[in-house]
Write a protein that holds these residues in place. Structure first.
Motif, PDB file in Angstrom:
ATOM      1  N   PRO A 162      41.894  -9.140 165.887  1.00  0.00           N
ATOM      2  CA  PRO A 162      40.194  -9.582 165.135  1.00  0.00           C
ATOM      3  C   PRO A 162      38.724  -8.852 164.751  1.00  0.00           C
ATOM      4  CG  PRO A 162      39.912 -10.853 167.652  1.00  0.00           C
ATOM      5  CD  PRO A 162      41.155  -9.298 167.666  1.00  0.00           C
ATOM      6  N   TRP A 163      39.286  -8.000 165.523  1.00  0.00           N
ATOM      7  CA  TRP A 163      38.250  -7.020 164.882  1.00  0.00           C
ATOM      8  C   TRP A 163      38.132  -5.834 164.704  1.00  0.00           C
ATOM      9  CZ3 TRP A 163      40.576  -6.933 169.983  1.00  0.00           C
ATOM     10  CH2 TRP A 163      41.340  -6.145 170.126  1.00  0.00           C
ATOM     11  N   GLU A 164      39.159  -5.720 163.564  1.00  0.00           N
ATOM     12  CA  GLU A 164      40.570  -4.808 162.129  1.00  0.00           C
ATOM     13  C   GLU A 164      40.035  -5.150 161.448  1.00  0.00           C
ATOM     14  OE1 GLU A 164      43.524  -2.964 164.106  1.00  0.00           O
ATOM     15  OE2 GLU A 164      42.716  -2.197 165.613  1.00  0.00           O
ATOM     16  N   LYS A 165      40.237  -4.556 160.269  1.00  0.00           N
ATOM     17  CA  LYS A 165      40.360  -5.477 158.730  1.00  0.00           C
ATOM     18  C   LYS A 165      41.219  -6.490 158.167  1.00  0.00           C
ATOM     19  CE  LYS A 165      39.979  -3.069 154.314  1.00  0.00           C
ATOM     20  NZ  LYS A 165      39.974  -2.651 153.069  1.00  0.00           N
ATOM     21  N   ARG A 166      42.459  -5.818 159.252  1.00  0.00           N
ATOM     22  CA  ARG A 166      43.659  -7.338 158.577  1.00  0.00           C
ATOM     23  C   ARG A 166      43.617  -8.173 158.942  1.00  0.00           C
ATOM     24  NH1 ARG A 166      49.515  -5.268 157.376  1.00  0.00           N
ATOM     25  NH2 ARG A 166      50.572  -7.278 156.943  1.00  0.00           N
ATOM     26  N   GLY A 167      42.799  -8.699 159.894  1.00  0.00           N
ATOM     27  CA  GLY A 167      42.565  -9.709 160.766  1.00  0.00           C
ATOM     28  C   GLY A 167      41.146 -10.423 160.400  1.00  0.00           C
ATOM     29  N   LEU A 168      40.214  -9.780 159.800  1.00  0.00           N
ATOM     30  CA  LEU A 168      39.405 -10.471 159.225  1.00  0.00           C
ATOM     31  C   LEU A 168      38.972 -10.637 158.394  1.00  0.00           C
ATOM     32  CD1 LEU A 168      36.497  -7.612 160.516  1.00  0.00           C
ATOM     33  CD2 LEU A 168      36.698 -10.178 161.448  1.00  0.00           C
ATOM     34  N   GLU A 169      40.497  -9.807 157.323  1.00  0.00           N
ATOM     35  CA  GLU A 169      40.714 -10.329 155.791  1.00  0.00           C
ATOM     36  C   GLU A 169      41.696 -11.668 155.850  1.00  0.00           C
ATOM     37  OE1 GLU A 169      42.992  -6.820 154.358  1.00  0.00           O
ATOM     38  OE2 GLU A 169      40.890  -6.078 153.171  1.00  0.00           O
ATOM     39  N   ALA A 170      42.116 -12.247 156.780  1.00  0.00           N
ATOM     40  CA  ALA A 170      42.717 -12.999 156.765  1.00  0.00           C
ATOM     41  C   ALA A 170      42.000 -14.016 156.836  1.00  0.00           C
ATOM     42  CB  ALA A 170      44.218 -12.905 157.782  1.00  0.00           C
ATOM     43  N   LEU A 171      41.276 -13.809 157.821  1.00  0.00           N
ATOM     44  CA  LEU A 171      40.298 -14.648 158.709  1.00  0.00           C
ATOM     45  C   LEU A 171      39.434 -14.972 156.869  1.00  0.00           C
ATOM     46  CD1 LEU A 171      39.514 -16.934 160.682  1.00  0.00           C
ATOM     47  CD2 LEU A 171      37.282 -15.417 161.568  1.00  0.00           C
ATOM     48  N   ALA A 172      38.846 -13.944 156.638  1.00  0.00           N
ATOM     49  CA  ALA A 172      38.087 -14.602 155.285  1.00  0.00           C
ATOM     50  C   ALA A 172      38.570 -15.244 153.618  1.00  0.00           C
ATOM     51  CB  ALA A 172      37.862 -13.472 154.926  1.00  0.00           C
ATOM     52  N   ARG A 173      39.786 -15.283 154.138  1.00  0.00           N
ATOM     53  CA  ARG A 173      40.669 -15.778 153.332  1.00  0.00           C
ATOM     54  C   ARG A 173      40.898 -17.134 154.011  1.00  0.00           C
ATOM     55  NH1 ARG A 173      42.038 -16.238 147.664  1.00  0.00           N
ATOM     56  NH2 ARG A 173      44.475 -16.477 148.077  1.00  0.00           N
ATOM     57  N   MET A 174      41.331 -17.608 154.534  1.00  0.00           N
ATOM     58  CA  MET A 174      40.735 -18.822 155.199  1.00  0.00           C
ATOM     59  C   MET A 174      40.407 -19.864 154.797  1.00  0.00           C
ATOM     60  SD  MET A 174      43.697 -20.991 156.711  1.00  0.00           S
ATOM     61  CE  MET A 174      45.196 -19.964 157.612  1.00  0.00           C
ATOM     62  N   ASN A 175      38.828 -19.187 155.609  1.00  0.00           N
ATOM     63  CA  ASN A 175      37.761 -19.547 155.351  1.00  0.00           C
ATOM     64  C   ASN A 175      37.486 -20.151 153.854  1.00  0.00           C
ATOM     65  OD1 ASN A 175      37.332 -19.434 157.504  1.00  0.00           O
ATOM     66  ND2 ASN A 175      36.662 -18.036 158.086  1.00  0.00           N
ATOM     67  N   TRP A 176      37.545 -19.567 152.871  1.00  0.00           N
ATOM     68  CA  TRP A 176      36.977 -18.663 151.431  1.00  0.00           C
ATOM     69  C   TRP A 176      38.219 -20.095 150.808  1.00  0.00           C
ATOM     70  CZ3 TRP A 176      40.732 -18.641 146.808  1.00  0.00           C
ATOM     71  CH2 TRP A 176      39.724 -18.404 146.029  1.00  0.00           C
ATOM     72  N   LEU A 177      39.344 -20.273 150.920  1.00  0.00           N
ATOM     73  CA  LEU A 177      40.569 -21.693 150.691  1.00  0.00           C
ATOM     74  C   LEU A 177      39.630 -23.201 151.091  1.00  0.00           C
ATOM     75  CD1 LEU A 177      44.080 -20.127 151.883  1.00  0.00           C
ATOM     76  CD2 LEU A 177      43.140 -20.470 149.090  1.00  0.00           C
ATOM     77  N   HIS A 178      39.283 -22.920 152.260  1.00  0.00           N
ATOM     78  CA  HIS A 178      38.577 -24.377 152.472  1.00  0.00           C
ATOM     79  C   HIS A 178      37.025 -25.249 152.420  1.00  0.00           C
ATOM     80  CE1 HIS A 178      42.382 -23.398 154.696  1.00  0.00           C
ATOM     81  NE2 HIS A 178      42.480 -24.861 154.787  1.00  0.00           N
ATOM     82  N   GLY A 179      36.567 -23.676 152.165  1.00  0.00           N
ATOM     83  CA  GLY A 179      34.655 -23.037 152.232  1.00  0.00           C
ATOM     84  C   GLY A 179      34.476 -24.717 150.808  1.00  0.00           C
ATOM     85  N   ARG A 180      35.481 -24.019 149.373  1.00  0.00           N
ATOM     86  CA  ARG A 180      34.857 -25.070 148.731  1.00  0.00           C
ATOM     87  C   ARG A 180      34.968 -27.002 149.007  1.00  0.00           C
ATOM     88  NH1 ARG A 180      38.967 -25.435 143.878  1.00  0.00           N
ATOM     89  NH2 ARG A 180      40.355 -25.309 144.518  1.00  0.00           N
TER      90      ARG A 180
END
Length: 179
Positions: free
Chosen positions: A137-155
C-alpha cells in the motif's frame, strides 16, 4: 452395469493392484500436504514470533506493522490458497449485489443490464482489488489502484447514491470473505 476388464481399457494390472497403489498414494499425498501446510505455519511463527503466544496461538495482533500484515496477506493470497482467495473475492463482490441500495445503483447505471457489462464490471473490480492486495500500500501501483477505485465511486458518493454504510459493507466483504 457390467464391469469392463482392465485389459479392455489398456491396463495390464488387476483391480487389486490399482487399489493397493491408491491406498498408498492417497494417504501419502495427504501426509505431504499436511507436512507442507504445517511447515508454512511454522515459518510464519518463526518469521513473526512477536504475533504468537508461547502456545502458538495468535497474540498481539493489534501491534502488527503494515509491512508484516501485507507480507502475510500476500503469502495467503498467492501461496496458500490462490484459487480460493480469488474466487472468494468474486463471491464477496456478488454478495454486495444483494444490498438493495447497491443493486439499484448498479441497475440505474446499466452495470448489471447485460452479461457483457456485468462481467466486465466484475472482472475490473477483481483486478483492482487484487492490485490493492498484492502490491504494497505504500508503493505506486497499489496507491494507483486505490485511487482509481476511489475515483470510480467518488462521483456516486458525492451525489449521495453511495452511502458510507454501503462502502463499509463492501469493504468488509472484501476483507472478511476471503478467510
Amino acid at each position: 452395469m457390467p464391469s469392463l476388464p482392465l485389459s479392455s481399457v489398456g491396463l495390464n494390472c488387476s483391480w487389486t493392484t490399482i487399489l493397493t497403489i491408491l491406498t498408498i498414494l492417497i494417504p501419502s499425498y495427504l501426509l505431504l500436504i499436511r507436512h507442507l501446510r504445517f511447515q508454512r505455519l511454522h515459518s510464519y511463527r518463526t518469521r513473526f514470533p512477536q504475533y504468537f503466544s508461547p502456545d502458538g496461538s495468535p497474540a498481539n495482533l493489534s501491534k502488527m506493522t503494515l509491512q508484516d500484515a501485507h507480507q502475510i496477506l500476500v503469502n495467503i493470497s498467492q501461496r496458500e490458497f490462490p484459487y480460493l482467495y480469488q474466487r472468494s473475492l468474486f463471491f464477496a463482490l456478488f454478495k454486495t449485489y444483494a444490498i438493495p441500495s447497491i443493486s439499484s445503483l448498479l441497475l440505474a447505471t446499466g452495470q448489471l443490464s447485460s452479461h457483457k457489462t456485468a462481467s466486465k464490471r466484475a472482472t475490473d473490480t477483481e483486478i483492482l482489488i487484487m492490485e490493492i492486495v498484492i502490491n504494497p500500500p505504500w508503493e505506486k501501483r497499489g496507491l494507483e489502484a486505490l485511487a482509481r477505485m476511489n475515483w470510480l465511486h467518488g462521483r456516486w458518493q458525492k451525489a449521495g447514491r453511495i452511502r458510507d454504510g454501503d462502502l463499509l459493507y463492501t469493504l468488509s466483504m472484501f476483507a472478511l470473505e476471503p478467510e
